[in-house]
Design a protein around this motif. Sequence first.
Motif, PDB file in Angstrom:
ATOM      1  N   HIS A 155       0.849  -1.188   0.000  1.00 47.04           N
ATOM      2  CA  HIS A 155       0.000   0.000   0.000  1.00 47.04           C
ATOM      3  C   HIS A 155       0.886   1.239   0.000  1.00 47.04           C
ATOM      4  O   HIS A 155       2.044   1.187   0.413  1.00 47.04           O
ATOM      5  N   ASP A 156       0.350   2.346  -0.467  1.00 49.13           N
ATOM      6  CA  ASP A 156       1.070   3.619  -0.517  1.00 49.13           C
ATOM      7  C   ASP A 156       1.678   3.911   0.852  1.00 49.13           C
ATOM      8  O   ASP A 156       0.967   3.973   1.855  1.00 49.13           O
ATOM      9  N   GLU A 164      -3.595   3.696   4.558  1.00 46.01           N
ATOM     10  CA  GLU A 164      -4.752   2.849   4.258  1.00 46.01           C
ATOM     11  C   GLU A 164      -5.025   1.884   5.414  1.00 46.01           C
ATOM     12  O   GLU A 164      -4.098   1.365   6.031  1.00 46.01           O
ATOM     13  N   ILE A 165      -6.305   1.674   5.682  1.00 45.59           N
ATOM     14  CA  ILE A 165      -6.723   0.734   6.718  1.00 45.59           C
ATOM     15  C   ILE A 165      -7.294  -0.503   6.026  1.00 45.59           C
ATOM     16  O   ILE A 165      -8.259  -0.417   5.264  1.00 45.59           O
ATOM     17  N   VAL A 166      -6.667  -1.659   6.288  1.00 37.96           N
ATOM     18  CA  VAL A 166      -7.066  -2.920   5.648  1.00 37.96           C
ATOM     19  C   VAL A 166      -7.069  -4.018   6.709  1.00 37.96           C
ATOM     20  O   VAL A 166      -6.049  -4.258   7.358  1.00 37.96           O
ATOM     21  N   TRP A 212      -1.601   0.973   7.529  1.00 34.86           N
ATOM     22  CA  TRP A 212      -0.345   0.807   6.795  1.00 34.86           C
ATOM     23  C   TRP A 212       0.300   2.167   6.510  1.00 34.86           C
ATOM     24  O   TRP A 212      -0.391   3.133   6.172  1.00 34.86           O
ATOM     25  N   GLY A 213       1.620   2.199   6.564  1.00 35.97           N
ATOM     26  CA  GLY A 213       2.332   3.404   6.153  1.00 35.97           C
ATOM     27  C   GLY A 213       3.620   3.602   6.919  1.00 35.97           C
ATOM     28  O   GLY A 213       3.820   3.061   8.013  1.00 35.97           O
ATOM     29  N   ARG A 214       4.510   4.397   6.316  1.00 40.08           N
ATOM     30  CA  ARG A 214       5.783   4.698   6.960  1.00 40.08           C
ATOM     31  C   ARG A 214       5.531   5.521   8.224  1.00 40.08           C
ATOM     32  O   ARG A 214       4.882   6.559   8.190  1.00 40.08           O
ATOM     33  N   GLY A 215       6.062   5.040   9.322  1.00 34.95           N
ATOM     34  CA  GLY A 215       5.861   5.692  10.611  1.00 34.95           C
ATOM     35  C   GLY A 215       4.690   5.131  11.396  1.00 34.95           C
ATOM     36  O   GLY A 215       4.451   5.552  12.528  1.00 34.95           O
ATOM     37  N   ALA A 216       3.965   4.174  10.825  1.00 34.56           N
ATOM     38  CA  ALA A 216       2.813   3.604  11.529  1.00 34.56           C
ATOM     39  C   ALA A 216       3.229   3.047  12.888  1.00 34.56           C
ATOM     40  O   ALA A 216       2.529   3.235  13.888  1.00 34.56           O
ATOM     41  N   THR A 217       4.376   2.375  12.921  1.00 33.94           N
ATOM     42  CA  THR A 217       4.887   1.827  14.178  1.00 33.94           C
ATOM     43  C   THR A 217       5.899   2.755  14.825  1.00 33.94           C
ATOM     44  O   THR A 217       5.854   2.996  16.032  1.00 33.94           O
ATOM     45  N   VAL A 261       0.539  -1.089  11.647  1.00 34.48           N
ATOM     46  CA  VAL A 261       0.202  -1.219  13.054  1.00 34.48           C
ATOM     47  C   VAL A 261      -1.238  -1.690  13.181  1.00 34.48           C
ATOM     48  O   VAL A 261      -2.110  -1.296  12.404  1.00 34.48           O
ATOM     49  N   GLU A 262      -1.486  -2.531  14.151  1.00 28.64           N
ATOM     50  CA  GLU A 262      -2.832  -3.013  14.405  1.00 28.64           C
ATOM     51  C   GLU A 262      -3.639  -1.907  15.086  1.00 28.64           C
ATOM     52  O   GLU A 262      -3.184  -1.287  16.058  1.00 28.64           O
TER      53      GLU A 262
END
Length: 383
Positions: free
Chosen positions: A86-87, A92-94, A99-104, A362-363
């Motif tokens: 994903h971008d 995006e939430i799946v 999802w994404g850079r920095g999510a965690t 990240v969840e």
Amino acid sequence: MTFAPLDPVRLTADLIRCPSVTPAEGGALVLLQSVLKGAGFDCQRVDRNGIPNLFARWGEKGAAKTFGFNGHTDVVPVGDAAAWTHDPFGAEIVDGWLWGRGATDMKSGVAAFVAAAVDFVTQTPPDGAVILTITGDEEGAGRDGTRAILDWMEAQGEAMSVCLVGEPTCPDTLGDMMKIGRRGSMTGYFTAEGVQGHSAYPHRAKNPLHALVALLDRLTEWPLDGGTAHFDASTLQITTIDCGNPANNVIPARASATVNIRFNDAHTGNSLSDWLATHAEAVETETGVKIGLRCEISGESFVTPPGDFVALVADAVQAETGRRPDLSTSGGTSDARFVKNHCPVVEFGLVGRTMHQVDERVELAQIAALKAVYGRILARYFA
């Protein structure tokens, strides 16, 4: 005025959409400043040498009890964007994951403590102050990030009584680990100056590689220590050996090698620098090859001893997650190495399995749970 609870998932997504790759601000601190100002925080940008930083305080300056949070909004580069499912900046939430850079690492942590702090001060205003220090330079050199904020705070008479850094700390499950300290980190850069010559006539040359190999063998022959009360054993790793020699029949004139040391509280950066220099001088005397050394100390080891503050955080984690966190000093460095000179500091955050990876994610449930942990910590601290 009634404030609706601040959604940490939505705030994390908004932060991910800010392309704040070190040292770019990317709109992340502007967004947080707007949110915090709206909740009554006094906000100041503390930029230094082009590095963006944000200081925010709710409550009176100089309050007897002031709880601090520290974190960063800058992220590492995405790498090959085409390799992402994903971008990396799409948030995006799946299937229950964001999802994404920095999510965690660590926009979710920042969003969680911002949301917890905003809800806490607007719904149950404490007798004291809450300070948030957020930098855009944790993934970079770190010279003008949290250090700049702390320098500014000292000059302005601002202070935190205690501080929690929201970095990812849990290896497998939320609640299984918190950090009460960190190992020190330093790098030693060796340069060896010999005499170039033909490999068939080594008596007419001085091989700098042989000197470096001898030196590195000495450095790795014995363990630095066996560990201490709160730390595992210190480690030295050879990270590169170079001479740039394209010919197989030429003894090079120069060569270099680099070692990285992660050390516990049995050492200091200066004591290890002296130790490296002593061995370099001995090999120089033995071989006649001149060996230079330059050391960079990224941070000293430190520990916040188990006590009231550590127990407060551990109790809150256990109450929200059902797990008593292990008290650890493992892993790399963090900005806690700067905060520890200001006030007692610990770290607690998400599971860090995907940080810095392609498809970082990240969840959603973890973000909400982390906000709840931070909210409980604030409530117990000001009770």
